[in-house]
Design an enzyme around this catalytic site. Sequence first.
Site, mmCIF file in Angstrom:
data_model
loop_
_atom_site.group_PDB
_atom_site.id
_atom_site.type_symbol
_atom_site.label_atom_id
_atom_site.label_comp_id
_atom_site.label_asym_id
_atom_site.label_seq_id
_atom_site.Cartn_x
_atom_site.Cartn_y
_atom_site.Cartn_z
ATOM 1 N N GLY A 157 0.789 -1.221 0.000
ATOM 2 C CA GLY A 157 0.000 0.000 0.000
ATOM 3 C C GLY A 157 0.822 1.271 0.000
ATOM 4 C CB CYS A 207 -22.773 -14.542 -22.143
ATOM 5 S SG CYS A 207 -22.692 -13.533 -20.654
ATOM 6 C CB CYS A 211 -18.690 -11.909 -22.412
ATOM 7 S SG CYS A 211 -20.344 -11.832 -23.140
ATOM 8 C CB CYS A 241 -19.806 -9.486 -20.015
ATOM 9 S SG CYS A 241 -20.879 -10.770 -19.411
ATOM 10 C CB CYS A 254 -24.343 -10.346 -20.516
ATOM 11 S SG CYS A 254 -23.410 -10.181 -22.044
#
Lengths: 251, 294, 280
Positions: free
Chosen positions: C36, C249, C273, C267, C246
């Site tokens: 971080g 798909c 997808c 997607c 979607c």
Amino acid sequence: MRRDPVLEVRRLCKSFVLHAVSGRSVVAFDDVSFSVAAGEHVALAGMSGAGKSSLLKSIYRTYRPNSGEVWLQIHAGKYVDMCALSDIEVATIRGHEIGYVSQFLRSEPRRGALDIVMKSARQRGMNESDAREAAADALQRVGIEERLWDVYASVLSGGEKQRVNLAAGTVHPPRLLLLDEPLSALDPDNRERALVLISALSHRGVAVVSIFHDLEAIRRLATRVLVLERGQLVAERRPDELDERLAAAAR
Amino acid sequence: MNDTFTERRYDIARLAIPEWLLKVERLGKVYGPYDDEIIASTGSERDTAKSSINGSVVAAWDVSFEVAPGEALGIVGESGSGKTTVLRCLAGDFTPSTGSATIRLGSDDVNIFDVEPAQRRRLRVDTVSVVYQDPSEGLKMNVTAGGNIAEPLTAAGWRNFSKIRARASDLLARTEVPLNRMDDLVRAFSGGMRQRVQIAKALANSPSVVLFDEPTTGLDASVAAGVLDLIRSLLEEHRIAAVVVSHDFSVIEMLTSRCLVMHHGRIVESALTDQLLEDPHHPYTQRLVAAARA
Amino acid sequence: MTLSDLIDRHESGELLDEFAKREIRRATLAAVAIPGYQVPFGSREMPVARGWGSGGLQITLAVTHDDDTVKVIDQGDDDGVNAVNLRRLVTSSTGADETTTASEATVTQSRHRIPEDGLDESSILVLQVPVPEPLRGVERDMRELARMHAEADYSRMWVSLYEDKVRNGVITQTTGYPCLVNERYVVATTPIPRWDIPRLHDAPFLTLFGAGREKRIYAIPPYTIVEPLTFEDVPFEVEDSDGARCSLCGKSESFLVSLPNSTTWLCSDTDWCARQRGSR
């Protein structure tokens, strides 16, 4: 039977140095010694400027004496010299043990009468609710009506202020009460009420040092009278020995 | 009887003489190089804080005092007397040149001049709060009143939104800020209201020490009166050790029981506040009181 | 130097010299060691504009060998112009293979998304970061920012979340949601959607963040605690497309994006997808 003193003032001196006037020194009083036992009421008498108020203020330590001692009983058999304490100790002890009622109520701005008296009671060790009760009682004793309790003390009349002041000085009675002309602005009824109150406190064992400008109050309340003249303690009298001349001078 | 009279120890438990919570010892702040001679060339008696030897400014020197919980200590003096310097050193805004300031935290004594900057700032979050003369120094103007109070709370680890809201509204209620203004930007507030928000923020984590720097200077008289009343009642309610810096004797008289007088960086007199007002000793204090009473 | 020299130089794979790569790897190692923490690095000129993935590109070039397999996506799309260009640069510069399948890739560079699946302990995810400083919105003074990170003094970040919630009733920050990494540093997760935030937590893969313009690299090592900053009583929520599916798909369990000016959802991750459609 001689009782232990509540207050013993020893060789107390106070003078002011005025730096603005090329350091001139002004003596307020000099070499004052006396003591006050529980239940005793010592009145200070003398001409205006004799040092009476300065003496009271020096005992309360609003004035800082140059030399001498102010022994105050704070406990059975225990004494402290107010002149030898730190500021915070003085602040605590006087809040707790001494009531000081001056001629003028220099009240904090925007504080109600009940609030002022409650603050005194709290300083003397009461909790919030006891203090409220005691303050209400004290205000009733000096004849301040309940409708005035929340009114800012600064807008009250002179007489009302003086009575609030008296209530604050006497609530949850302190060991030592210092009175500097506490009756000067009171009408006859309220004056009578105040006299009864002060007398009752003496009976309860409060030690009192007072300044009154009228002979009658001294005669009714005082057990002894100390006469000051130009800063010196010159005589001690019984109240009934006080002559009109001295009383007139005090006025 | 003489025996009991010479006894100076008394029953502390019964009278509860408060012990210090903040103790400042020999605090000094000098701008520029200094030695004993340079220090001695300044001060009240020399009537200057600026050394004639090398131009160093001795803003504060040999300043010592103690403050107990439940007590407010005043520092009074003209501008340039060093009173604000002392406060800023205690606040951590200035780094003092010398001296110590000890805070009693539980059983630990911490010299706040001696700790790491990070710990110093943490102390500012939960132990020592400051109320500045200028609210924009203590507040973020483009943040809401509630958000300003949320800052010390989140810094102290508060992570619950509703609890933060509840605490903030409680503090704002206590400082008499209307709750319907809680979500307004502080920028939109009047001077007196900003000062109330600043006080609410200062109290957020129930600090043991609060430093007030001219808290009512610059406010209209009636507004200043309200803020003063608020500070007075808060000081009476909480067992806070407070330091109140002001040039205004009426502020000092109303809020404090003890007081220091500063002049050219030095304490010239220290006494109970009523003593200073009625029986001032030092020539400078006499001048100050005479001016205030005029 | 002529244009053809430049092209030769480019085609010889000298996009980043060995010294530069080494410096970037050092910075990357430091970033992994202090999860971080934003490690400064000497960001080089890249043949893409700063702010267009130059930071991510430098990391990718520095960590990719010729035996690696590289996937580059823009949004979730392997075929976006930017993705194609960057992929070409990387493969030509490093000799690595390319793929669109996340599970085959050893290094995946992305700007907006974490692939829906396929990343594991052998994967490195490189995210392109436009603004690496999570506290930029509350403080501009660099020294103060450094201090706030050093002391983990994030109260002003909390205040900004508080203010957001007060003003809007919800915390409105969508992409780049601030997260506390390893219970120590707050990072900007720019600019991935909230959807991907929980997937950073305790992830098996290494995530490296590169900001070319700001010259910072930071990292989330595998299996690191990543917590979005949020109040205890204000749960962190990911985007909700309200049961949408979607349109290609038919799945609803991936991050969906709507086509402009339409109610059609797709997607975001095109490769995922495509695989859903293939397996159907």
